[in-house]
Design a protein around this motif. Structure first.
Motif, PDB file in Angstrom:
ATOM      1  N   ILE A 157       0.849  -1.195   0.000  1.00 30.10           N
ATOM      2  CA  ILE A 157       0.000   0.000   0.000  1.00 30.10           C
ATOM      3  C   ILE A 157       0.883   1.243   0.000  1.00 30.10           C
ATOM      4  O   ILE A 157       1.673   1.455   0.921  1.00 30.10           O
ATOM      5  N   LYS A 191       1.310   5.639  -1.233  1.00 35.29           N
ATOM      6  CA  LYS A 191       0.675   6.902  -1.600  1.00 35.29           C
ATOM      7  C   LYS A 191       1.515   7.587  -2.680  1.00 35.29           C
ATOM      8  O   LYS A 191       1.371   8.775  -2.939  1.00 35.29           O
ATOM      9  N   HIS A 239      -8.313   8.708  -6.489  1.00 30.01           N
ATOM     10  CA  HIS A 239      -7.812   9.747  -5.577  1.00 30.01           C
ATOM     11  C   HIS A 239      -8.010  11.092  -6.264  1.00 30.01           C
ATOM     12  O   HIS A 239      -7.174  11.508  -7.057  1.00 30.01           O
ATOM     13  N   TYR A 245      -9.242   8.236  -1.259  1.00 29.94           N
ATOM     14  CA  TYR A 245      -8.273   7.182  -1.565  1.00 29.94           C
ATOM     15  C   TYR A 245      -8.210   6.161  -0.434  1.00 29.94           C
ATOM     16  O   TYR A 245      -8.181   4.943  -0.662  1.00 29.94           O
ATOM     17  N   THR A 246      -8.223   6.648   0.795  1.00 34.56           N
ATOM     18  CA  THR A 246      -8.196   5.760   1.957  1.00 34.56           C
ATOM     19  C   THR A 246      -9.437   4.870   1.986  1.00 34.56           C
ATOM     20  O   THR A 246      -9.351   3.662   2.279  1.00 34.56           O
ATOM     21  N   ILE A 303      -9.070   2.127  -0.515  1.00 33.99           N
ATOM     22  CA  ILE A 303      -8.197   1.064   0.001  1.00 33.99           C
ATOM     23  C   ILE A 303      -8.986   0.151   0.933  1.00 33.99           C
ATOM     24  O   ILE A 303      -8.869  -1.081   0.872  1.00 33.99           O
ATOM     25  N   PHE A 304      -9.803   0.745   1.785  1.00 34.83           N
ATOM     26  CA  PHE A 304     -10.620  -0.022   2.732  1.00 34.83           C
ATOM     27  C   PHE A 304     -11.533  -0.992   1.985  1.00 34.83           C
ATOM     28  O   PHE A 304     -11.620  -2.181   2.321  1.00 34.83           O
ATOM     29  N   HIS A 339      -2.365   5.488   6.797  1.00 32.79           N
ATOM     30  CA  HIS A 339      -3.798   5.250   6.979  1.00 32.79           C
ATOM     31  C   HIS A 339      -4.227   3.920   6.359  1.00 32.79           C
ATOM     32  O   HIS A 339      -5.043   3.193   6.935  1.00 32.79           O
ATOM     33  N   GLY A 340      -3.667   3.607   5.193  1.00 33.65           N
ATOM     34  CA  GLY A 340      -3.994   2.340   4.552  1.00 33.65           C
ATOM     35  C   GLY A 340      -3.535   1.146   5.366  1.00 33.65           C
ATOM     36  O   GLY A 340      -4.247   0.151   5.505  1.00 33.65           O
ATOM     37  N   CYS A 341      -2.333   1.264   5.938  1.00 33.73           N
ATOM     38  CA  CYS A 341      -1.806   0.164   6.754  1.00 33.73           C
ATOM     39  C   CYS A 341      -2.612  -0.002   8.033  1.00 33.73           C
ATOM     40  O   CYS A 341      -2.854  -1.129   8.496  1.00 33.73           O
TER      41      CYS A 341
END
Length: 373
Positions: A6, A8, A70, A80-81, A84-85, A103-105
């Motif tokens: 993941i 950015k 995004h 974007y977050t 990813i979720f 945030h993605g992690c």
């Protein structure tokens, strides 16, 4: 293993972080893992006229790149977050999530994915929402470890006492092994003079003034600078013309895959970092105390004699055997060190040692190191 990376990073772009991410994904794949890279889809910020992203970065097409929405707006990162979720919800086939996007992690741990997070900065200098998310991430039972790029950065995190030494691992940056040392660029200027090179950005903290001062005093060598934004190139070219320097040449931006030819073409390579080094595209920030410059490892991999600034963090990799280390603001020492390398045998001794020391820093070896849990 199936790995989701993941990021950015804007891909394709000129940023060092995008190069780092692409090289690591290639390295994971080279080591036998199946890799999917998530990156933001922001076409307005892409490097223009790139037909093949893999070729642009000089990496194999051995991993998948998945672009998620995004918007190029202030709140675009939130969308974007969220993307990813949703991706994580509908794609549960991964054994590990690795990444540099905080945030993605963190979301990945909420969905019970094992996570390794890599960071190249001091996140708690400003106690904002990122700081709070970071604290939540490292407390999750699905968080496995934090990867940092220098011992200096590890020490900074340990000082805060959020984590112990076993959950923080140092993995300096890396470079690819050079397969062909004979592929060279067609350089400007005299073919007979020694060629002193620099590959990288031209903004604040990179020591471009130092290189120009050396070019003023050393007339029997040519100086070549590869890289930089257009505005920076124009500034430094005009600055050089005012000084009536005719032994210094600016080549502008060259794709990561093409820089190999330039490094192969130089006799000496410079890394004149100042005591304060700003981050890409910014006049603020200072990474000089904990950075791990890609440039250093790329220089080493090309079996070239390196002259670098004598900063404590640089000494984590370089020493008097594999380089010449000089006080960043001591122009006379820079000039003396360059002239000293007119001696071919000295160049050979340093460059051979640099290459021997480099191999443990290859991307492929780094990818093995960071996955050890």
């Amino acid at each position: 293993m199936r790995i989701l990376y993941i990021s950015k990073s804007i891909i394709p772009s000129r940023s060092a972080n995008s190069i780092h991410v692409m090289k690591m994904c290639q390295a994971f794949s080279d080591n036998g893992h199946k890799v999917v890279l998530l990156a933001p889809k922001i076409k307005e910020r892409y490097e223009k006229d790139i037909e093949d992203i893999y070729n642009f970065y000089g990496v194999k097409n051995n991993f998948q790149i998945k672009k998620l929405w995004h918007p190029n707006t202030k709140g675009g990162v939130l969308i974007y977050t969220l993307c990813i979720f949703l991706y994580l919800i509908f794609n549960k086939k991964f054994n590990l999530v690795y990444g540099r996007f905080l945030h993605g992690c963190y979301l990945a741990t909420l969905l019970k994915n094992k996570v390794i997070f890599e960071i190249h900065e001091v996140i708690f200098e400003k106690k904002n929402h990122r700081y709070l998310v970071f604290k939540k991430l490292i407390k999750s039972k699905y968080f496995k470890k934090l990867i940092v790029i220098s011992n200096a950065l590890k020490y900074i995190y340990l000082q805060k006492k959020y984590m112990n030494g076993t959950t923080i691992q140092v993995a300096h940056d890396g470079a690819d092994e050079v397969k062909n040392f004979e592929t060279k660029a067609n350089l400007l200027g005299s073919k007979d003079k020694l060629k002193v090179g620099y590959v990288g950005h031209l903004y604040k903290g990179r020591g471009i003034e130092t290189i120009i001062e050396c070019a003023k005093k050393i007339n029997n060598m040519t100086f070549h600078l590869v890289g930089g934004l257009k505005k920076d190139i124009i500034y430094w070219e005009n600055f050089s013309k005012k000084l009536k320097l005719y032994n210094i040449y600016f080549y502008g931006f060259v794709s990561p895959s093409e820089t190999i030819k330039y490094r192969n073409s130089f006799d000496i390579l410079l890394a004149p970092y100042e005591k304060k080094v700003s981050i890409f595209g910014s006049s603020v920030g200072d990474t000089s105390k904990f950075m791990s410059p890609l440039k250093i490892f790329e220089y080493m991999s090309h079996k070239k004699p390196i002259i670098a600034s004598d900063l404590p963090v640089i000494r984590e990799v370089l020493n008097e055997s594999n380089s010449i280390l000089v006080e960043s603001n001591d122009i006379n020492s820079w000039i003396h060190s360059i002239i000293n390398l007119e001696d071919l045998e000295k160049r050979r001794l340093i460059s051979n040692q640099a290459l021997r020391d480099f191999y443990k820093y290859s991307w492929k070896n780094r990818a093995i190191l960071v996955l050890k849990i």
